[in-house]
Design an enzyme around this catalytic site. Structure first.
Site, PDB file in Angstrom:
ATOM      1  N   GLN A 130      14.488  35.130  -5.868  1.00 22.59           N
ATOM      2  CA  GLN A 130      15.875  34.967  -5.403  1.00 22.59           C
ATOM      3  C   GLN A 130      16.656  34.050  -6.346  1.00 22.59           C
ATOM      4  OE1 GLN A 130      13.130  34.760  -3.511  1.00 22.59           O
ATOM      5  NE2 GLN A 130      13.504  35.250  -1.367  1.00 22.59           N
ATOM      6  N   ASP A 174      17.380  27.375   6.505  1.00 27.07           N
ATOM      7  CA  ASP A 174      17.241  28.466   7.470  1.00 27.07           C
ATOM      8  C   ASP A 174      17.365  27.916   8.874  1.00 27.07           C
ATOM      9  OD1 ASP A 174      16.389  31.093   6.000  1.00 27.07           O
ATOM     10  OD2 ASP A 174      15.577  29.385   4.933  1.00 27.07           O
ATOM     11  N   ASN A 183      13.442  25.376   5.024  1.00 28.76           N
ATOM     12  CA  ASN A 183      14.064  26.169   3.939  1.00 28.76           C
ATOM     13  C   ASN A 183      12.951  26.800   3.110  1.00 28.76           C
ATOM     14  OD1 ASN A 183      16.488  27.056   2.547  1.00 28.76           O
ATOM     15  ND2 ASN A 183      15.892  25.682   0.886  1.00 28.76           N
ATOM     16  N   LYS A 184      13.340  27.565   2.115  1.00 29.77           N
ATOM     17  CA  LYS A 184      12.386  28.291   1.263  1.00 29.77           C
ATOM     18  C   LYS A 184      11.211  27.413   0.843  1.00 29.77           C
ATOM     19  CE  LYS A 184      12.472  31.754   0.244  1.00 29.77           C
ATOM     20  NZ  LYS A 184      11.699  32.817   0.941  1.00 29.77           N
TER      21      LYS A 184
HETATM   22  C1  RUB Z   1      16.491  32.144   1.646  1.00 24.57           C
HETATM   23  C2  RUB Z   1      16.551  30.655   1.788  1.00 24.57           C
HETATM   24  C3  RUB Z   1      17.924  30.041   1.822  1.00 24.57           C
HETATM   25  C4  RUB Z   1      18.372  29.850   3.282  1.00 24.57           C
HETATM   26  C5  RUB Z   1      19.847  29.503   3.377  1.00 24.57           C
HETATM   27  O1  RUB Z   1      15.191  32.676   1.887  1.00 24.57           O
HETATM   28  O2  RUB Z   1      15.576  29.967   1.956  1.00 24.57           O
HETATM   29  O3  RUB Z   1      17.937  28.795   1.198  1.00 24.57           O
HETATM   30  O4  RUB Z   1      18.169  31.045   4.011  1.00 24.57           O
HETATM   31  O5  RUB Z   1      20.601  30.581   2.908  1.00 24.57           O
HETATM   32  P1  RUB Z   1      14.973  34.269   1.880  1.00 24.57           P
HETATM   33  P2  RUB Z   1      22.128  30.811   3.287  1.00 24.57           P
HETATM   34  O6  RUB Z   1      15.411  34.762   0.540  1.00 24.57           O
HETATM   35  O7  RUB Z   1      13.525  34.459   2.148  1.00 24.57           O
HETATM   36  O8  RUB Z   1      15.812  34.851   2.994  1.00 24.57           O
HETATM   37  O9  RUB Z   1      22.881  29.627   2.799  1.00 24.57           O
HETATM   38  O10 RUB Z   1      22.467  32.072   2.542  1.00 24.57           O
HETATM   39  O11 RUB Z   1      22.228  30.947   4.765  1.00 24.57           O
END
Ligand code: RUB
Length: 268
Positions: A130, A174, A183-184
């Protein structure tokens, strides 16, 4: 395309992380649930990414509130977050980030559009990379970006081997919980190194990610890590990890920029 086919396509894209990040997952799932607002479709959407309270929160809201009203929150919160992030960045800062967070990336692009120059270090974020999405989007906005392999994050944070020391860490989230954030995977070690290097850690997140529930950590398919692995090699593929609130310098939400404890008082 009929509603059922759209619903199935959105579900598949969320499951396969083609739609990723808490905010995008919640927004698309809300759209799909609005097409087919049954108990069965809600159960299905909630099962796709188990570590996503924003997904739970918006689907529950749709049981009581009109779709358009809920939808407005995403952009209005992001606009406020952008303004708050702008204030926390100084010219020439080196910002370190991980994975792809829309809350973080949008705010960085907004800050750049206000003619504030800074640069970003990021990680590629194996196994699904990502970090490449983050790098592409920031580069397109004219932001200087340097990407590191995940295992070089200590170097990215602490000025060795020809790079500067990062001034700030910006992580998305998350889940926002009473004890800290999720978070990730990789976020905890980043936060620990940042603390030992005295680099402030900012969590940039929509407050609708808050939950009082215990969140399970999603374990993903092993073939994401090594598709042709010989038999009998154990592989673990946790998608997320917990970062204790003691590592968080400030949290930036649409409610303002504050300590994590102050944020908890506002949302609990
Ligand atoms: C994505 C991830 C992002 C959070 C926040 O993990 O960890 O840092 O979801 O994202 P994955 P946002 O790629 O496994 O979904 O700010 O877009 O809500």
């Amino acid at each position: 395309m009929d509603k059922k086919r759209i619903f199935n396509r959105v579900s598949k894209n969320i499951k396969e992380v083609k739609i990723q990040g808490a905010r995008n997952i919640a927004k698309k799932a809300l759209y799909a649930y609005n097409l087919i607002p049954t108990k069965k479709s809600k159960r299905k959407l909630l099962s796709l990414r188990p570590t996503e309270p924003m997904l739970v929160n918006v689907l529950n809201k749709l049981d009581k509130q009109p779709y358009e009203e809920i939808l407005k929150h995403f952009d209005s919160a992001q606009n406020k977050i952008n303004k708050n992030v702008f204030k926390s960045i100084k010219k020439r800062d080196v910002i370190f980030t991980h994975c792809h967070s829309t809350n973080v990336v949008d705010a960085l692009i907004y800050t750049k559009k206000q003619k504030k120059n800074f640069e970003v270090y990021n990680t590629e974020t194996r196994p699904l990379f990502q970090g490449r999405k983050t790098a592409r989007e920031l580069k397109k906005a004219g932001i200087k970006i340097t990407m590191f392999v995940d295992s070089a994050l200590g170097i990215a944070l602490s000025k060795e081997q020809g790079t500067k020391k990062a001034d700030k860490v910006f992580l998305g989230a998350d889940a926002l919980t009473k004890k800290g954030i999720i978070n990730k995977v990789g976020s905890e070690v980043i936060a620990k190194i940042a603390k030992s290097e005295k680099i402030p850690v900012y969590i940039v997140a929509d407050s609708w990610k808050f939950t009082k529930k215990n969140m399970p950590i999603e374990q993903r398919r092993l073939n994401e890590v090594w598709n042709t692995a010989p038999k009998n090699i154990r592989i673990k593929n946790p998608a997320f990890e917990f970062v204790e609130k003691k590592y968080i310098t400030k949290i930036i939400t649409e409610l303002g920029t504050m300590t994590y404890d102050k944020f908890l008082k506002k949302v609990e």
